[in-house]
Write an enzyme that holds these catalytic residues in place. Structure first.
Site, PDB file in Angstrom:
ATOM      1  N   CYS A 130       0.670  -1.275   0.121  1.00 50.08           N
ATOM      2  CA  CYS A 130      -0.030  -0.011   0.067  1.00 50.08           C
ATOM      3  C   CYS A 130       0.926   1.326   0.092  1.00 50.08           C
ATOM      4  O   CYS A 130       0.272   2.126   0.124  1.00 50.08           O
ATOM      5  CB  CYS A 130      -1.127   0.191   1.316  1.00 50.08           C
ATOM      6  SG  CYS A 130      -1.829  -1.456   1.352  1.00 50.08           S
ATOM      7  N   LYS A 195      -8.423  -0.222  10.621  1.00 56.27           N
ATOM      8  CA  LYS A 195      -8.271  -1.282   9.546  1.00 56.27           C
ATOM      9  C   LYS A 195      -7.249  -2.294   9.987  1.00 56.27           C
ATOM     10  O   LYS A 195      -6.033  -2.263  10.276  1.00 56.27           O
ATOM     11  CB  LYS A 195      -8.006  -0.921   8.202  1.00 56.27           C
ATOM     12  CG  LYS A 195      -7.710  -2.009   7.234  1.00 56.27           C
ATOM     13  CD  LYS A 195      -7.290  -1.285   5.977  1.00 56.27           C
ATOM     14  CE  LYS A 195      -7.248  -2.541   4.943  1.00 56.27           C
ATOM     15  NZ  LYS A 195      -6.914  -1.818   3.584  1.00 56.27           N
ATOM     16  N   ARG A 205      -8.654  -9.813  -2.100  1.00 60.44           N
ATOM     17  CA  ARG A 205      -7.484  -9.790  -2.777  1.00 60.44           C
ATOM     18  C   ARG A 205      -7.460 -10.416  -4.212  1.00 60.44           C
ATOM     19  O   ARG A 205      -6.963 -10.123  -5.032  1.00 60.44           O
ATOM     20  CB  ARG A 205      -6.413 -10.333  -1.941  1.00 60.44           C
ATOM     21  CG  ARG A 205      -6.027  -9.113  -0.740  1.00 60.44           C
ATOM     22  CD  ARG A 205      -5.262  -9.559   0.306  1.00 60.44           C
ATOM     23  NE  ARG A 205      -5.143  -8.716   1.328  1.00 60.44           N
ATOM     24  CZ  ARG A 205      -4.338  -8.974   2.529  1.00 60.44           C
ATOM     25  NH1 ARG A 205      -3.846 -10.088   2.763  1.00 60.44           N
ATOM     26  NH2 ARG A 205      -4.233  -7.840   3.240  1.00 60.44           N
ATOM     27  N   LYS A 248     -12.878  -1.983   9.968  1.00 58.35           N
ATOM     28  CA  LYS A 248     -12.855  -3.076   8.898  1.00 58.35           C
ATOM     29  C   LYS A 248     -11.823  -4.049   9.396  1.00 58.35           C
ATOM     30  O   LYS A 248     -10.884  -3.782   9.947  1.00 58.35           O
ATOM     31  CB  LYS A 248     -12.251  -2.517   7.798  1.00 58.35           C
ATOM     32  CG  LYS A 248     -12.148  -3.597   6.693  1.00 58.35           C
ATOM     33  CD  LYS A 248     -11.664  -2.856   5.129  1.00 58.35           C
ATOM     34  CE  LYS A 248     -11.333  -3.911   4.290  1.00 58.35           C
ATOM     35  NZ  LYS A 248     -10.445  -3.483   3.190  1.00 58.35           N
ATOM     36  N   TYR A 313     -21.124  -6.468   0.485  1.00 55.24           N
ATOM     37  CA  TYR A 313     -21.654  -7.102  -0.759  1.00 55.24           C
ATOM     38  C   TYR A 313     -22.872  -7.902  -1.019  1.00 55.24           C
ATOM     39  O   TYR A 313     -23.397  -8.288  -2.076  1.00 55.24           O
ATOM     40  CB  TYR A 313     -20.522  -8.331  -1.219  1.00 55.24           C
ATOM     41  CG  TYR A 313     -19.091  -7.766  -1.194  1.00 55.24           C
ATOM     42  CD1 TYR A 313     -18.428  -7.035  -2.091  1.00 55.24           C
ATOM     43  CD2 TYR A 313     -18.027  -7.671   0.168  1.00 55.24           C
ATOM     44  CE1 TYR A 313     -17.230  -6.749  -2.216  1.00 55.24           C
ATOM     45  CE2 TYR A 313     -16.789  -7.187   0.015  1.00 55.24           C
ATOM     46  CZ  TYR A 313     -16.167  -6.556  -1.290  1.00 55.24           C
ATOM     47  OH  TYR A 313     -15.272  -6.053  -1.068  1.00 55.24           O
TER      48      TYR A 313
END
Length: 324
Positions: A130, A195, A205, A248, A313
């Site tokens: 990241c 997170k 991923r 998260k 989702y």
């Protein structure tokens, strides 16, 4: 047998009574739907570990978003798969990058929907981390400039909100200052403030092609056993200008959502992540769990813990059920 005067079952006797005294409500307006976009045309590619989820080309993504908006879902969050990756993730902040082009296409077709963009480099770097790599380590401060450039490029393309997920120290301040300098002081920041370095990210991923090519992300994402640290992270991001604070994952961290809700006077978002989604889908596919009841129960628990917004989702299914 002598009962006390109060009998809790009196108010559970039928559905109308249960509705009248219900304490927590899950609403369509609480939902943010994550979507993946990739180069090409006419592509709707299934994600094997995430049933009923796809990687879309921009043209197919626009069709999907039209359907999402008809369901009343107010917002989406975009994740991009670039045409090419490099050490510095340059497509993340390119004016003609996949996310930048997708935002413009969405806003041309469905201008009312809120477009949130994930601000990170992991999907765009050849090493999958990241941040900028120097001497085998993540260079925190060198990364901030690139994250700020990425956020500004998303705002220029028409994004309604940016969501930094990288977990670099100081990135909210860097992004806020860059947005303000560029004339985007009205663009809010939803910070992935809390997170964790979770094992629940595996299917994502695969979907985003963002697995690190060496090592892991535990030097910048939070250690799962830590709770007090979550409050420190949230407080830092509020102090740097975050408008919404995210936790998260969600289901394994309901206690963290609750603690952050008690401590932070900002809207709280929770990400019902890919692993949470996929394990429920697997149990549902095997007939072990009833889909509608278990999904609504799981998502209501996230609201009950204190989340105002849920990235999930399951958004399309939930919106359909809540409209019935």
């Amino acid at each position: 047998m002598h009962f006390p005067q109060y009998r809790p079952r009196r108010l559970r006797r039928n559905e109308n009574l249960r509705r009248m005294v219900r304490e927590t409500f899950l609403r369509i307006d609480d939902l943010i739907y994550p979507l993946f976009v990739q180069p090409g045309k006419g592509i709707k590619e299934p994600i094997s570990s995430m049933p009923d989820n796809y990687r879309f080309s921009i043209d197919e993504l626009v069709k999907e978003i039209k359907d999402i908006y008809k369901l009343g879902i107010p917002a989406i969050i975009l994740f991009g798969i670039p045409e090419k990756k490099d050490e510095l993730g340059t497509e993340a902040y390119a004016k003609d990058g996949i996310i930048q082009r997708a935002i413009k296409a969405i806003k041309d077709s469905v201008p009312e929907i809120i477009v949130i963009t994930d601000v990170c480099l992991c999907e765009y770097t050849s090493h999958g981390h990241c941040g900028v790599i120097k001497n085998g380590q993540i260079d925190n401060d060198a990364t901030l400039e690139l994250l700020a450039k990425e956020a500004v490029s998303h705002a220029e393309a028409g994004a309604d909100m940016v969501a930094p997920s990288d977990m670099m120290d100081g990135r909210v301040k860097a992004i806020r200052e860059a947005l303000d300098r560029s004339g985007f002081s009205h663009i809010p920041i939803m910070s992935y403030a809390v997170k964790y370095a979770s094992a629940f990210y595996g299917p994502f991923r695969e979907a985003a092609e963002s697995a690190p090519q060496f090592g892991d992300r535990r030097s910048y994402q939070m250690d799962p056993p830590n709770a007090r640290e979550a409050l420190r992270e949230a407080e830092l991001d509020v102090g740097e200008g975050a408008d919404i604070i995210m936790v998260k994952p969600a289901l394994p961290y309901l206690d963290i959502i609750y603690r952050v809700r008690q401590a932070i006077n900002r809207p709280i978002a929770a990400y019902n992540v890919s692993g949470e989604f996929s394990m429920l889908k697997a149990a549902i596919a095997n007939g072990w769990l009833e889909e509608k009841r278990v999904v609504l129960e799981a998502l209501t628990s996230i609201k009950r813990a204190g989340a105002d917004l849920i990235l999930t989702y399951f958004a399309k299914e939930i919106a359909t059920w809540l409209s019935e």
